[in-house]
Scaffold this active site. Structure first.
Site, short mmCIF file in Angstrom:
data_model
loop_
_atom_site.label_atom_id
_atom_site.label_comp_id
_atom_site.label_asym_id
_atom_site.label_seq_id
_atom_site.Cartn_x
_atom_site.Cartn_y
_atom_site.Cartn_z
N ASN A 13 -34.12 -42.13 -34.89
CA ASN A 13 -33.73 -41.35 -33.94
C ASN A 13 -32.54 -40.53 -34.10
O ASN A 13 -31.32 -41.23 -34.45
CB ASN A 13 -33.59 -42.62 -32.63
CG ASN A 13 -33.16 -41.74 -31.39
OD1 ASN A 13 -32.85 -40.59 -31.20
ND2 ASN A 13 -32.69 -42.54 -30.49
N LYS A 15 -30.79 -38.90 -32.19
CA LYS A 15 -30.03 -38.60 -31.20
C LYS A 15 -29.41 -37.06 -31.25
O LYS A 15 -30.10 -36.30 -31.56
CB LYS A 15 -28.93 -39.71 -31.32
CG LYS A 15 -29.37 -40.98 -31.30
CD LYS A 15 -28.41 -42.26 -31.03
CE LYS A 15 -29.08 -43.53 -31.34
NZ LYS A 15 -28.31 -44.53 -30.86
N HIS A 99 -34.74 -44.82 -23.39
CA HIS A 99 -33.68 -45.05 -24.48
C HIS A 99 -32.46 -45.38 -23.70
O HIS A 99 -32.09 -44.86 -22.52
CB HIS A 99 -33.21 -44.02 -25.34
CG HIS A 99 -32.47 -44.62 -26.34
ND1 HIS A 99 -30.98 -44.54 -26.38
CD2 HIS A 99 -32.79 -44.97 -27.64
CE1 HIS A 99 -30.46 -45.07 -27.45
NE2 HIS A 99 -31.66 -45.43 -28.34
N GLU A 101 -29.49 -45.15 -23.87
CA GLU A 101 -28.40 -44.12 -23.68
C GLU A 101 -28.97 -43.16 -22.36
O GLU A 101 -28.05 -42.90 -21.75
CB GLU A 101 -28.25 -43.43 -24.91
CG GLU A 101 -27.46 -44.04 -25.88
CD GLU A 101 -27.68 -43.77 -27.21
OE1 GLU A 101 -28.15 -42.72 -27.83
OE2 GLU A 101 -27.33 -44.46 -28.22
N GLU A 171 -34.46 -52.67 -28.17
CA GLU A 171 -33.24 -52.31 -28.57
C GLU A 171 -32.01 -53.07 -27.55
O GLU A 171 -31.87 -52.51 -26.63
CB GLU A 171 -33.08 -50.80 -28.30
CG GLU A 171 -33.96 -50.01 -29.34
CD GLU A 171 -33.37 -48.69 -29.81
OE1 GLU A 171 -33.49 -48.48 -30.71
OE2 GLU A 171 -32.99 -47.74 -28.84
N GLY A 177 -25.41 -48.92 -32.50
CA GLY A 177 -24.25 -48.18 -32.81
C GLY A 177 -23.12 -49.10 -33.01
O GLY A 177 -21.96 -48.65 -33.18
N SER A 217 -28.59 -51.27 -34.83
CA SER A 217 -27.64 -51.09 -36.16
C SER A 217 -28.62 -51.65 -37.34
O SER A 217 -28.40 -52.50 -38.31
CB SER A 217 -26.74 -52.20 -35.97
OG SER A 217 -25.78 -51.57 -35.08
P1 13P Z 1 -28.29 -47.35 -34.19
O1 13P Z 1 -29.35 -47.61 -35.51
O2 13P Z 1 -27.22 -46.27 -34.81
O3 13P Z 1 -27.81 -48.56 -33.96
O4 13P Z 1 -29.21 -46.84 -33.14
C1 13P Z 1 -30.18 -47.47 -32.64
C2 13P Z 1 -30.83 -46.57 -31.57
O5 13P Z 1 -30.37 -46.33 -30.58
C3 13P Z 1 -32.32 -45.95 -32.02
O6 13P Z 1 -32.84 -45.60 -30.59
#
Ligand code: 13P
Length: 257
Positions: A13, A15, A99, A101, A171, A177, A217
């Site tokens: 992803n 982002k 997601h 976010e 997740e 993150g 992560s």
């Molecule tokens: P990270 O791998 O940066 O923690 O992000 C995970 C994520 O949100 C994937 O959609």
């Protein structure tokens, strides 16, 4: 992973990272680092503006292409939105839905997530549906109840035929993150819970065939242990997917005998 019954997927992803002008180099570098994947499907979920070039260069590198969101509406006066039909027109295969976010910063609810999942499936797009608890919810012992609700809400009205195209990603928000990965046991426990919810809704055979990812992560160091868990069928990877060497190492961990 359980390769006998279900597909392993390693999905990046991006982002809000990677410019359209950076996609070709990424794809070419990854291709040199990863031998032909034997066991897993590799996916990159890229920003909308990267998708046209992604369809060319990522596909050439044997990587499937996904989007990170889509509108729940088919078309019309929704300034700034992108429809599922637009994604289908580009022949995008996957779309991340819900997601954390998007839930946190863009007001997505379990009900809009459900509308998007159904809209994606009707268009033949494969949703990667994200669920996960916050640190506080985990502290309060609400993880199982929350996951149960999120999964049921996301899949409300999804038919037995359609569920075969759905990928679920667990997740935990506290792991995204932060460098604070869930332990392999914690992640597997929630993935197993998700599989039992699917079993209750669609039966044992469907539950056994559903790909359930872990994200938060995940990196080249912890991937092997996470992927060794029976109910973790792959990863949804943020930060580490941006670096070809790291992402390739995760794909290679999924490709081990
Ligand atoms: P990270 O791998 O940066 O923690 O992000 C995970 C994520 O949100 C994937 O959609």
């Amino acid at each position: 992973m359980n390769r006998k019954y279900r597909k392993t997927i390693i999905a990046g992803n991006f982002k809000m990272n990677k410019l359209p002008s950076e996609i070709r180099a990424f794809a070419e570098e990854l291709k040199t680092l990863v031998p032909r994947a034997r066991w897993c499907e590799t996916v990159i979920c890229a920003p909308f503006v990267d998708l046209p070039l992604g369809m060319k260069y990522l596909k050439e590198a044997r990587i499937s292409v996904g989007a990170q969101n889509m509108s729940e509406h088919p078309k019309g006066a929704y300034t700034g939105e992108v429809s599922g039909e637009m994604l289908r027109d580009l022949k995008v295969k996957y779309v991340i839905i819900g997601h954390s976010e998007r839930r946190q910063y863009f007001g997505e609810t379990d009900l809009t997530v459900n509308e998007k999942v159904k809209a994606a499936l009707e268009l033949g797009l494969q949703p990667i549906v994200c669920v996960g608890e916050s640190a506080r919810q985990r502290e309060l012992g609400l993880t199982e109840a929350l996951i149960n609700y999120q999964v049921r809400a996301a899949l409300a009205g999804v038919t037995e035929e359609q569920i075969r195209k759905v990928v679920i990603a667990y997740e935990p928000i506290w792991a995204i993150g932060t460098g604070n990965t869930a332990t392999a046991e914690q992640a597997n426990e929630v993935n197993r819970t998700i599989r039992s919810i699917i079993r209750g809704l669609y039966g044992a055979r469907t539950a056994r065939a559903t790909t359930i990812l872990y994200g938060g992560s995940m990196n080249e160091k912890n991937a092997y242990e996470l992927l060794a868990q029976p109910d973790i069928d792959g990863g949804l990877i943020g930060g580490a997917s941006l670096v070809p060497e790291k992402f390739a190492a995760i794909i290679n961990a999924a490709n081990q005998e």
